[in-house]
Design an enzyme around this catalytic site. Structure first.
Site, short mmCIF file in Angstrom:
data_model
loop_
_atom_site.label_atom_id
_atom_site.label_comp_id
_atom_site.label_asym_id
_atom_site.label_seq_id
_atom_site.Cartn_x
_atom_site.Cartn_y
_atom_site.Cartn_z
N ASP A 105 0.81 -1.21 0.00
CA ASP A 105 0.00 0.00 0.00
C ASP A 105 0.85 1.26 0.00
OD1 ASP A 105 0.73 -0.75 2.66
OD2 ASP A 105 -0.78 0.62 3.47
N ASP A 144 8.59 4.06 -1.20
CA ASP A 144 7.85 3.65 -0.01
C ASP A 144 6.56 2.94 -0.43
OD1 ASP A 144 6.96 3.37 2.57
OD2 ASP A 144 6.33 5.46 2.81
N GLU A 188 0.25 -1.20 5.79
CA GLU A 188 1.33 -0.58 6.56
C GLU A 188 1.07 0.90 6.81
OE1 GLU A 188 5.21 1.36 7.43
OE2 GLU A 188 3.79 1.78 5.82
N HIS A 208 6.26 10.18 1.14
CA HIS A 208 4.99 10.78 1.57
C HIS A 208 4.82 12.22 1.06
CE1 HIS A 208 3.84 7.92 5.09
NE2 HIS A 208 4.47 7.28 4.12
#
Length: 479
Positions: free
Chosen positions: A121, A154, A188, A455
């Site tokens: 994810d 990520d 996660e 992010h």
């Protein structure tokens, strides 16, 4: 009399200087220079597979919302289509619909298994921020130097690199000496409760106790500790805890033309300012001490002197750490507002204002310590603080003298010339925390060199980093 006092002062100063210099001399040690191995060629198909993975929007939005089953089914189909040997020769277990455990049987059943982890994810992209991306965030665009898009660093880059490596080794008919588990959670970014936590629970129920678990976390950095002039491999042997809190305020609302002296928004704003005005106490953890002990002897004289004489220069060192966001987070529990809600119309003073505070908790402190700190700093009973349901207290710290850590250290020397592997405290949170209680050693590391866009905007993975990641996993599985 004055001359006598001055003599004593000079003598004390001379002794102090002598002690500082002796300690600095004793601390001085060159770090051996090393040569990396050549990175294997990167097949074009590997880049295509990573690009394809990025284009599938396996976004985690909220723990209260169901996952996008279409996207996660697309990702499952992508894995099955791209890695046929993995799915023919390894046993796959599906947990909570979309988390996967692949079992690769080893030659020696007496050896404890290894675990390689990654997650499927990704975090969403803010709609307002999309226009600031150089390339569309889910394009998976391959340029001359990088693959672009949400999830490249990520953590789909790691997941695809693992699968590419295992598929490659299966083509060679390779079988590992010990059994290997590949664990890919799907939640996660929501805390991992339905993903990695469920996988860990299944492992414990089946008496599976890994000798070594490796997940994302530490990186290779040149940007931190530039004084050393060498790449540093940050091998995560511990990670901070995680807790979120809701702050809520209720006050009389009404018409915006005649507001009260203090509104719910005013009270909440003051509370947030008070929380952010000071930090929780400094804690120099074991991983940070070990990191400084490892790199300190090779630093320039002034920094080496400070590190060798921390009893005297501790305030200066703390000030240097606090100057950077990342380094500050290695010595403090961080507390930051991430969500604020208030109001429904521009001419109505709201009766309620709420904020969500996220905290990353340093080992040695707890979520209750954070709660008490906020209450003390806010000092206003009108502000109600509630700890939200999901909390992960800081876990155990792995030993840098363990066999598992030494293996990771040995591998890292082969990844870049003159690299310096050091123990490290992970300042974020990873799925591996669920494995720490029943595994011998957990080391979190992804060999990306100062990656950008975690992010945030313009997330991308350099082609060389992807190449290095695949080599890293190959070394891990072959040694």
């Amino acid at each position: 009399m004055i001359k006598t006092i001055l003599k004593y002062v000079l003598f004390i100063v001379a002794v102090l200087i002598a002690v500082i210099l002796v300690q600095t001399w004793r601390f001085t040690k060159s770090i051996p220079h090393t040569r990396a191995e050549a990175l294997p060629a990167l097949p074009d198909s590997s880049l295509t597979h990573l690009s394809n993975a990025i284009q599938i929007k396996t976004v985690s939005l909220s723990d209260t919302l169901p996952p996008d089953t279409i996207a996660f089914m697309q990702f499952r189909n992508f894995l099955e289509r791209s890695y046929p040997l993995v799915h023919q020769q390894l046993q796959r277990r599906i947990i909570n619909s979309f988390s996967y455990v692949y079992y690769w049987k080893g030659k020696d059943p007496s050896l404890k298994p290894y675990v390689l982890m990654a997650h499927q994810d990704v975090v969403p992209v803010e709609e307002a921020a999309e226009k600031n991306w150089k390339l569309p965030p889910f394009s998976g665009k391959i340029t001359d130097t990088a693959v672009w898009g949400r999830g490249t660093t990520d953590d789909k880059g790691s997941l695809v690199a693992i699968m590419e490596t295992v598929e490659k080794l299966l083509q060679r008919q390779y079988q590992p000496q010990r059994s290997i588990y590949l664990c890919f959670g799907h939640t996660e970014e929501l805390g991992g409760k339905r993903g990695a936590a469920a996988i860990a629970e299944w492992m414990q129920q089946n008496n599976i106790h890994p000798a070594l678990v490796c997940d994302e976390g530490g990186i290779i950095t040149r940007e931190n500790f530039k004084e050393l002039g060498r790449p540093i491999a940050l091998l995560g042997i511990a990670e901070k805890g995680y807790a979120s809190f809701e702050l809520s305020v209720e006050a009389a609302g009404g018409h915006s033309s005649m507001p009260a002296k203090e509104t719910a928004i005013d009270i909440l704003s003051k509370a947030l300012i008070n929380i952010r005005a000071t930090q929780m106490p400094v804690t120099i953890t074991q991983p940070t001490r070990e990191m400084l002990d490892k790199i300190g002897p090779a630093m320039p004289f002034a920094m080496r002197m400070a590190l060798a004489n921390r009893w005297l220069f501790q305030p200066m060192l703390i000030s240097k750490f606090e100057a950077g966001n990342a380094t500050n987070a290695t010595i403090h529990t961080t507390i930051v507002p991430t969500i604020i809600h208030a109001g429904i119309k521009d001419n109505i003073v709201p009766t309620q204002a709420t904020a969500v505070i996220n905290s990353r908790i340093i080992p040695g402190q707890t979520s209750d310590d954070v709660l008490n700190f906020m209450r003390e700093k806010i000092n206003d009973k009108r502000v109600i603080i509630k700890k939200l349901d999901w909390v992960a207290e800081p876990g155990k710290i792995a030993s840098s003298e363990s066999e598992g850590y030494k293996k990771m250290e040995s591998i890292s020397y082969k990844l870049m010339d003159d690299i310096v592997p050091v123990p490290f405290l992970i300042i974020g949170a990873t799925d591996s925390r669920y494995f720490r209680p029943f595994s011998d050693v957990v080391v979190d590391f992804s060999p990306m060199l100062d990656p950008k866009g975690f992010h945030g905007i313009d997330e991308h993975l350099s082609i060389q980093d992807f190449q290095r990641m695949m080599f890293y996993y190959e070394l891990f599985l072959l040694e």
